[in-house]
Scaffold this active site. Sequence first.
Site, PDB file in Angstrom:
ATOM      1  N   CYS A 143       0.864  -1.172   0.000  1.00  0.00           N
ATOM      2  CA  CYS A 143       0.000   0.000   0.000  1.00  0.00           C
ATOM      3  C   CYS A 143       0.905   1.228   0.000  1.00  0.00           C
ATOM      4  CB  CYS A 143      -0.898   0.003   1.231  1.00  0.00           C
ATOM      5  SG  CYS A 143      -1.837   1.529   1.422  1.00  0.00           S
ATOM      6  N   ASP A 155      -0.086  -5.925   0.257  1.00  0.00           N
ATOM      7  CA  ASP A 155      -1.317  -6.239  -0.459  1.00  0.00           C
ATOM      8  C   ASP A 155      -1.063  -7.520  -1.250  1.00  0.00           C
ATOM      9  OD1 ASP A 155      -2.960  -4.040   0.282  1.00  0.00           O
ATOM     10  OD2 ASP A 155      -1.888  -2.766  -1.129  1.00  0.00           O
TER      11      ASP A 155
END
Length: 154
Positions: A52, A59
Amino acid sequence: MTQDIYQNLTQLGGATRLPESPEQAELERVPNPQADVAYMVRFTAPEFTSLCPITGQPDFAHLMIDYVPGPWLVESKSLKLFLGSFRNHGAFHEDCTVSIARRLVDFLEPQWLRIGGYWYPRGGIPIDVFWQSGPVPAGVWVPDQGVPPYRGRG
């Protein structure tokens, strides 16, 4: 077919470090020995990771890359290293997914390419990102990507 179409590959067959960033990753290609036939190639990356850009938290996504080759085939180890280079790259899901597709299209000049980015939830919301370069070429069988909508994917 002769082996000389593989002579310029530099990453296959030996130890290769993961690139620090997608910009530093070197994709490699070979001439398509079946360029007179329209066929589809699928790459599945079920353990794709990036960061992120705001929080730095990881992620995770399941990527499906389908393409109908033109003059070039991507060398799969270079693709693996390119995708792995996103491990420390901060970008939103949409940017990662579309950036990967656009770089492949620019590099390979395929007849067609699509990507499905099936991202695992962060903050309780899964985000799926889809992109394709245009209509599917006539006569090419393109199976469903087979990744169901999020319901505790597994």
